[in-house]
Design an enzyme around this catalytic site. Sequence first.
Site, PDB file in Angstrom:
ATOM      1  N   CYS A 145       7.453  -2.359  -3.467  1.00  0.00           N
ATOM      2  CA  CYS A 145       6.366  -2.166  -3.953  1.00  0.00           C
ATOM      3  C   CYS A 145       5.742  -3.094  -4.894  1.00  0.00           C
ATOM      4  CB  CYS A 145       6.290  -0.503  -4.570  1.00  0.00           C
ATOM      5  SG  CYS A 145       4.757  -0.183  -5.004  1.00  0.00           S
ATOM      6  N   ASN A 187       9.795  -3.558   9.254  1.00  0.00           N
ATOM      7  CA  ASN A 187       8.497  -2.588   8.791  1.00  0.00           C
ATOM      8  C   ASN A 187       7.261  -3.541   8.642  1.00  0.00           C
ATOM      9  OD1 ASN A 187       7.089  -1.758   5.951  1.00  0.00           O
ATOM     10  ND2 ASN A 187       6.940  -0.429   7.625  1.00  0.00           N
TER      11      ASN A 187
HETATM   12  C1  LIG Z   1      -0.985   4.280   0.906  1.00  0.00           C
HETATM   13  C2  LIG Z   1       0.419   3.714   0.988  1.00  0.00           C
HETATM   14  C3  LIG Z   1       1.322   3.940   0.004  1.00  0.00           C
HETATM   15  C4  LIG Z   1       2.545   3.311   0.117  1.00  0.00           C
HETATM   16  N1  LIG Z   1       3.718   3.757  -0.589  1.00  0.00           N
HETATM   17  C5  LIG Z   1       4.803   3.383  -0.744  1.00  0.00           C
HETATM   18  C6  LIG Z   1       5.954   3.932  -1.479  1.00  0.00           C
HETATM   19  O1  LIG Z   1       5.951   5.059  -2.118  1.00  0.00           O
HETATM   20  N2  LIG Z   1       7.136   3.177  -1.350  1.00  0.00           N
HETATM   21  C7  LIG Z   1       7.206   2.123  -0.681  1.00  0.00           C
HETATM   22  O2  LIG Z   1       8.196   1.458  -0.529  1.00  0.00           O
HETATM   23  N3  LIG Z   1       6.208   1.461   0.195  1.00  0.00           N
HETATM   24  C8  LIG Z   1       5.064   2.102   0.165  1.00  0.00           C
HETATM   25  N4  LIG Z   1       4.007   1.742   0.718  1.00  0.00           N
HETATM   26  C9  LIG Z   1       4.347   0.532   1.859  1.00  0.00           C
HETATM   27  C10 LIG Z   1       4.791   1.039   3.209  1.00  0.00           C
HETATM   28  O3  LIG Z   1       5.928   1.881   3.108  1.00  0.00           O
HETATM   29  C11 LIG Z   1       4.786   0.107   4.300  1.00  0.00           C
HETATM   30  O4  LIG Z   1       5.791  -0.941   3.922  1.00  0.00           O
HETATM   31  C12 LIG Z   1       3.443  -0.698   4.626  1.00  0.00           C
HETATM   32  O5  LIG Z   1       2.427   0.575   4.711  1.00  0.00           O
HETATM   33  C13 LIG Z   1       3.660  -1.490   5.929  1.00  0.00           C
HETATM   34  O6  LIG Z   1       3.971  -0.670   7.179  1.00  0.00           O
HETATM   35  P1  LIG Z   1       2.874  -0.080   8.171  1.00  0.00           P
HETATM   36  O7  LIG Z   1       2.041  -1.276   8.411  1.00  0.00           O
HETATM   37  O8  LIG Z   1       3.686   0.515   9.123  1.00  0.00           O
HETATM   38  O9  LIG Z   1       1.773   0.779   7.174  1.00  0.00           O
HETATM   39  C14 LIG Z   1       2.741   2.055   0.794  1.00  0.00           C
HETATM   40  C15 LIG Z   1       1.840   1.832   1.759  1.00  0.00           C
HETATM   41  C16 LIG Z   1       0.535   2.559   1.742  1.00  0.00           C
HETATM   42  C17 LIG Z   1      -0.555   1.769   2.658  1.00  0.00           C
END
Ligand SMILES: Cc1cc2nc3c(=O)[nH]c(=O)nc-3n(C[C@H](O)[C@H](O)[C@H](O)COP(=O)(O)O)c2cc1C
Length: 338
Positions: free
Chosen positions: A106, A208
Amino acid sequence: VNRIELTDKLKASGPFLVLAPLAEITHPAFRKLIDRQGGCDLFFTEMISSSAHLKGGPLEPWYIDPSPEPGRLIYQLVGSDPDEIVRAALSLSRQKPAGIDINMGCSAPEIMKKGGGCAWMRKPEAAVRLVASVRDVLPGDVSLSVKMRLGEEEKPEELLRFGLALEKAGADFLTLHPKTRKEKHSRPTRWEHVKTLRSALTIPVIGNGHITDYPIARKRMDETGCHGLMLGRQAVREPWIFKRISMDFSGRRESFTVDLFDLLVEFATLLIQNQPPEFYRTRAIRFSAWYYANLFWGHRLQTSDIMAIRHPDEMVEIYRRYFDTHPEERVKTILTSL
Ligand SMILES: Cc1cc2nc3c(=O)[nH]c(=O)nc-3n(C[C@H](O)[C@H](O)[C@H](O)COP(=O)(O)O)c2cc1C
């Protein structure tokens, strides 16, 4: 599943599909929705603050709910104090989850400033010690994993050294979101780094980032050989995405229909049943912020009407009015991509 079964499943051929941790989105109600839409292999909770968990405020029980099923659930912890993370991991392990994950990816400034999330990658020795200490206290059947980014800079040797050290310290699998700390969600992912980790490590590696459909999922699996794929935002836009992608992977050419209004009502109902009233407004808005993309004029709802809601029922009314005006958008036919 226990820790050994989880590792075996991850190593088996075929894609292992994982719901990403998304703050204020992947709560128990949303995970139940995903499960009803066909489910996935593993569900991450949203990040849970180690210190808040240990303090045990009135809202904490809502974060601990292991729905839809403890055996397919990974609790993700965020924090900066190793002792707190160790104690929180031990406490959560009593729910008998499939595993505990430590958030080292994060990049939100409020998390980074305190030394949590991606800040752990700036202090790799401490991060590795943390993983070893959590492993020490976790029961043998609960897996331990780390979700991470590339780090501050794109430095493949450092990333590799970090991955190998985490493996040695007792991590059971790693998830890589291949971007540096500074890169926002719109920047492209660089999956060659997923391949590097996958090739060098013995433990499974999950990739991811920006997976939106089967052709991209297939491409990422083929080019990296990674053990699993984690999807975040696309699962909020299309809670049926895992079902669709696994049908494609298994070579079934099929179609199914989704009633976009019924699905929204189902989400609102689950939200009311599985979350406290304090969360109704924010969680409804968070869901709609991605779900509205299914509607041709959806952006109009999200900018004004939805932001004003106080209760999930009001969100349902807004969507009801939308579909009254645009009935042709309500039922969507989903066809596999093959
Ligand atoms: C609204 C939002 C909240 C997120 N919250 C977390 C979280 O609590 N923990 C985490 O490791 N990553 C968090 N992420 C990152 C996501 O887990 C992921 O790595 C990122 O969205 C990329 O994947 P995607 O393209 O499939 O969405 C968050 C991303 C978004 C957009």
